[in-house]
Design a protein around this motif. Structure first.
Motif, PDB file in Angstrom:
ATOM      1  N   UNK A   9       0.832  -1.207   0.000  1.00  0.00           N
ATOM      2  CA  UNK A   9       0.000   0.000   0.000  1.00  0.00           C
ATOM      3  C   UNK A   9       0.868   1.259   0.000  1.00  0.00           C
ATOM      4  N   UNK A  10       1.943   1.244   0.809  1.00  0.00           N
ATOM      5  CA  UNK A  10       2.837   2.407   0.886  1.00  0.00           C
ATOM      6  C   UNK A  10       3.527   2.662  -0.444  1.00  0.00           C
ATOM      7  N   UNK A  11       3.899   1.590  -1.148  1.00  0.00           N
ATOM      8  CA  UNK A  11       4.563   1.735  -2.445  1.00  0.00           C
ATOM      9  C   UNK A  11       3.637   2.349  -3.478  1.00  0.00           C
ATOM     10  N   UNK A  12       2.417   1.836  -3.562  1.00  0.00           N
ATOM     11  CA  UNK A  12       1.467   2.344  -4.556  1.00  0.00           C
ATOM     12  C   UNK A  12       1.149   3.821  -4.284  1.00  0.00           C
ATOM     13  N   UNK A  13       0.780   4.130  -3.060  1.00  0.00           N
ATOM     14  CA  UNK A  13       0.410   5.504  -2.725  1.00  0.00           C
ATOM     15  C   UNK A  13       1.624   6.435  -2.812  1.00  0.00           C
ATOM     16  N   UNK A  14       2.766   5.990  -2.306  1.00  0.00           N
ATOM     17  CA  UNK A  14       3.963   6.823  -2.317  1.00  0.00           C
ATOM     18  C   UNK A  14       4.440   7.156  -3.713  1.00  0.00           C
ATOM     19  N   UNK A  28       4.520   4.554   8.165  1.00  0.00           N
ATOM     20  CA  UNK A  28       5.967   4.684   8.350  1.00  0.00           C
ATOM     21  C   UNK A  28       6.699   4.639   7.016  1.00  0.00           C
ATOM     22  N   UNK A  29       6.286   3.738   6.135  1.00  0.00           N
ATOM     23  CA  UNK A  29       7.002   3.539   4.877  1.00  0.00           C
ATOM     24  C   UNK A  29       6.590   4.529   3.791  1.00  0.00           C
ATOM     25  N   UNK A  30       5.315   4.896   3.737  1.00  0.00           N
ATOM     26  CA  UNK A  30       4.824   5.725   2.643  1.00  0.00           C
ATOM     27  C   UNK A  30       5.528   7.074   2.529  1.00  0.00           C
ATOM     28  N   UNK A  57       9.572  -0.151   8.218  1.00  0.00           N
ATOM     29  CA  UNK A  57       8.241  -0.712   8.363  1.00  0.00           C
ATOM     30  C   UNK A  57       8.238  -2.025   9.117  1.00  0.00           C
ATOM     31  N   UNK A  58       9.239  -2.861   8.848  1.00  0.00           N
ATOM     32  CA  UNK A  58       9.329  -4.140   9.556  1.00  0.00           C
ATOM     33  C   UNK A  58       9.560  -3.935  11.044  1.00  0.00           C
TER      34      UNK A  58
END
Length: 263
Positions: free
Chosen positions: A79-84, A138-140, A196-197
């Motif tokens: 999700x963070x990858x797509x949105x980011x 955290x990741x986005x 994120x982990x």
């Protein structure tokens, strides 16, 4: 006799593997020495932790907790990858949007992951979405920031040429911006996945009834330090596996063209 580029690459890889193994031996050796004069509930020995870990591995519950943690991390990261990536491209391609949303991004980056974990617990309760949300938040921002910065390296001549050929905004984003920002994206993605982990463990410890973080909190409450170490080792192995087997080889394959050719 001059060695071929392939032989040089293999030598560098073997040297790197040797250095990593040496580092592991040093760390485990220092750990073992430190555990000699300490009680087991303070600092268990490597042998004791390994024995506990081998006992955990053969239990069905271990793989269930391992799988649920991996699922939560993976979903939050996806999700963070797509949105980011989408937001990073949009904000980078439009200076107006970038200037408008920059203060919001600064606010998001300043909020601690622990605070996001508290909000997640309030909003989602004891569910998978609590951890997924914390990993996402955290990741986005890390991925978004790297993609946004990567857009500044786009060659403006290419954009003008695309406008000459009457390419749409979407085509410009996909065919010019996206290939340019891929190196920055992977740099941010690897960092974001690691963060994120780690925060997923915090989220599971605060508000989950399964997963590695939950087992760590449970073992700590019962002062089972050897199990705390065993679950920590499990998380480290998971991170090393994903980094070494998935992310790093994928990045190397995609950007093999960036390596200088031998003379």
């Amino acid at each position: 006799m001059k060695r071929s580029p392939l032989q040089m690459t293999q030598d560098r890889r073997l040297r790197l593997i040797g250095l990593r193994l040496l580092l592991i031996i040093i760390v485990v050796g220092l750990w073992g020495i430190g555990s000699l004069g300490a009680p087991a509930f303070i600092l268990p020995s490597p042998r004791r932790v390994f024995g506990v870990w081998t006992q955990l591995v053969v239990t069905p519950g271990f793989w269930a907790d391992f799988g649920i943690t991996f699922y939560r991390i993976a979903m939050g990261f996806i999700f963070a990858t797509v949105v980011g990536v989408v937001l990073g491209l949009l904000l980078g391609a439009s200076r107006t949007l970038g200037d408008f949303f920059q203060p919001l991004l600064v606010v998001i980056n300043t909020v601690s992951s622990s605070i996001w974990a508290i909000f997640a617990l309030i909003w989602f309760g004891l569910s998978n979405w609590s951890t997924i949300f914390v990993v996402f938040m955290t990741a986005m921002p890390l991925i978004l920031t790297n993609v946004w910065q990567g857009t500044s390296t786009v060659n403006r001549d290419f954009i003008e040429l695309a406008q000459t050929f009457r390419m749409s905004r979407l085509q410009v984003l996909l065919k010019i911006y996206l290939p340019t920002i891929l190196p920055q994206f992977f740099a941010g993605a690897r960092l974001a996945f690691g963060f994120g982990a780690r925060v997923s463990i915090v989220a599971e410890a605060l508000g989950a009834s399964s997963g590695i973080g939950y087992r760590l909190r449970q073992a700590a409450d019962l002062v089972q330090t050897d199990q705390v170490f065993a679950w920590t080792v499990t998380l480290v192995i998971l991170m090393i596996f994903i980094e070494a087997v998935l992310l790093k080889p994928l990045e190397t394959h995609l950007f093999a063209w960036r390596k200088p050719r031998p003379a």
